[in-house]
Design an enzyme around this catalytic site. Structure first.
Site, PDB file in Angstrom:
ATOM      1  N   THR A 183      -2.459   8.473  -5.115  1.00 18.75           N
ATOM      2  CA  THR A 183      -1.560   7.411  -5.591  1.00 18.75           C
ATOM      3  C   THR A 183      -0.272   7.296  -4.785  1.00 18.75           C
ATOM      4  OG1 THR A 183      -0.555   8.888  -7.229  1.00 18.75           O
ATOM      5  CG2 THR A 183      -2.476   7.609  -7.939  1.00 18.75           C
ATOM      6  N   TYR A 224       5.785  11.164  -3.451  1.00 13.59           N
ATOM      7  CA  TYR A 224       5.158   9.835  -3.382  1.00 13.59           C
ATOM      8  C   TYR A 224       6.051   8.766  -4.007  1.00 13.59           C
ATOM      9  CZ  TYR A 224       0.775  12.320  -2.292  1.00 13.59           C
ATOM     10  OH  TYR A 224      -0.189  13.107  -1.739  1.00 13.59           O
ATOM     11  N   ASP A 273      -4.312  12.048  -8.195  1.00 14.01           N
ATOM     12  CA  ASP A 273      -3.466  12.897  -7.362  1.00 14.01           C
ATOM     13  C   ASP A 273      -2.130  12.195  -7.120  1.00 14.01           C
ATOM     14  OD1 ASP A 273      -3.178  15.155  -5.259  1.00 14.01           O
ATOM     15  OD2 ASP A 273      -2.796  13.347  -4.093  1.00 14.01           O
ATOM     16  N   GLN A 282       1.364  -3.633   0.533  1.00 13.28           N
ATOM     17  CA  GLN A 282       2.376  -3.893  -0.499  1.00 13.28           C
ATOM     18  C   GLN A 282       2.099  -2.994  -1.677  1.00 13.28           C
ATOM     19  OE1 GLN A 282       2.386  -8.100  -1.440  1.00 13.28           O
ATOM     20  NE2 GLN A 282       4.609  -8.023  -1.421  1.00 13.28           N
TER      21      GLN A 282
END
Length: 270
Positions: free
Chosen positions: A27, A71, A66, A43
């Site tokens: 992710t 992130y 994950d 995007q």
């Protein structure tokens, strides 16, 4: 023909871990679009698109997700997006790397490790994380030998805040040492890079868990014309009994469905 799924292909994450789908959903693209090594720009999906992607993943039999503090906003978005679905997902997060102002920085101290896990629990709106991995900066052995990150994760496991812990590293030596003391190693293993195979061999022999990152070489695999790079990649991965699951970070529903169909075909043939 109906879309193949992974529902009946779940397998244990190491000898003592939860059952997970052979593909996990990465992710990073839900939270961050700076400093990521993909061949094409993208995007960040809005909440509706992200919700549809997660529903599709679940419908296709994926139960492994994950994420990481590094992130961007991934964890804090997943909390609300997964509300009411906690029992449907095995969640993997990380400690050790932070990302802000376009830069990564690392901290493997006991205090930061604990703060990071507590913050992830809040963001993800859960009281436990199934697996927490150390996000290595590449100095794998130094992190494992000289920092407090692994003993702190072991303590958090005893406290029930995390189910298991391990290491997402960059070297064979680091991966082997990480598995001696921990539950899981996340390794790079794909058609372009196979030098961490020794870590997967060790895991298979000792009942430890392996997650594969960059399974599709972050979209950079090139093969002969007419060869499906996804299929060739999954054939390499899933012929090894040590691999529990490959984390694939797509936000494209068509790619996700193709990845699942391909993995299902490869696994049913094996």
């Amino acid at each position: 023909m109906s879309q193949p799924t992974l529902h009946d292909l779940h397998r244990p994450l190491g000898n003592n871990g939860p059952r997970v789908s052979p593909l996990g959903l990465g992710t990073v693209k839900l939270g961050r679009d700076q400093g990521v090594k993909y061949p094409n720009g993208f995007q960040i999906p809005d909440d509706d698109e992200a919700r549809m992607l997660l529903k599709l993943a679940r419908d296709l039999g994926i139960n492994l997700i994950d994420t990481a503090p590094a992130y961007g906003r991934s964890e804090e978005r997943l909390g609300p997006l997964l509300r009411g679905q906690r029992q449907d997902w095995v969640i993997v997060s990380k400690v050790g790397e932070e990302f802000s102002d376009g830069q990564s920085h690392h901290d493997f101290s006991a205090a930061h490790t604990r703060l990071s896990v507590e913050r992830s629990l809040k963001r993800l709106e859960t009281d436990y994380i199934d697996l927490v991995l150390v996000h290595s900066d590449g100095n794998d052995l130094a992190i494992l030998n000289d920092s407090e990150v692994y003993p702190t994760l072991a303590a958090l496991k005893r406290e029930g805040k995390i189910g298991s812990f391990g290491f997402s590293g960059k070297t064979v030596e680091g991966g082997l040492k990480a598995l001696e003391q921990g539950d899981c190693a996340m390794v790079t293993y794909n058609l372009n890079e196979r030098n961490e195979k020794a870590v997967i061999d060790y895991a298979a022999e000792h009942g430890k868990a392996i997650l594969v990152k960059k399974a599709l070489a972050s979209g950079h695999v090139c093969l002969n014309p007419g060869v499906d790079p996804v299929r060739a990649s999954f054939e390499l991965l899933f012929e090894h009994p040590g691999v529990a699951s490959a984390i694939v970070g797509t936000i494209n529903p068509l790619h996700l469905a193709h990845n699942v169909a391909t993995a299902a075909k490869v696994l049913r043939r094996n």
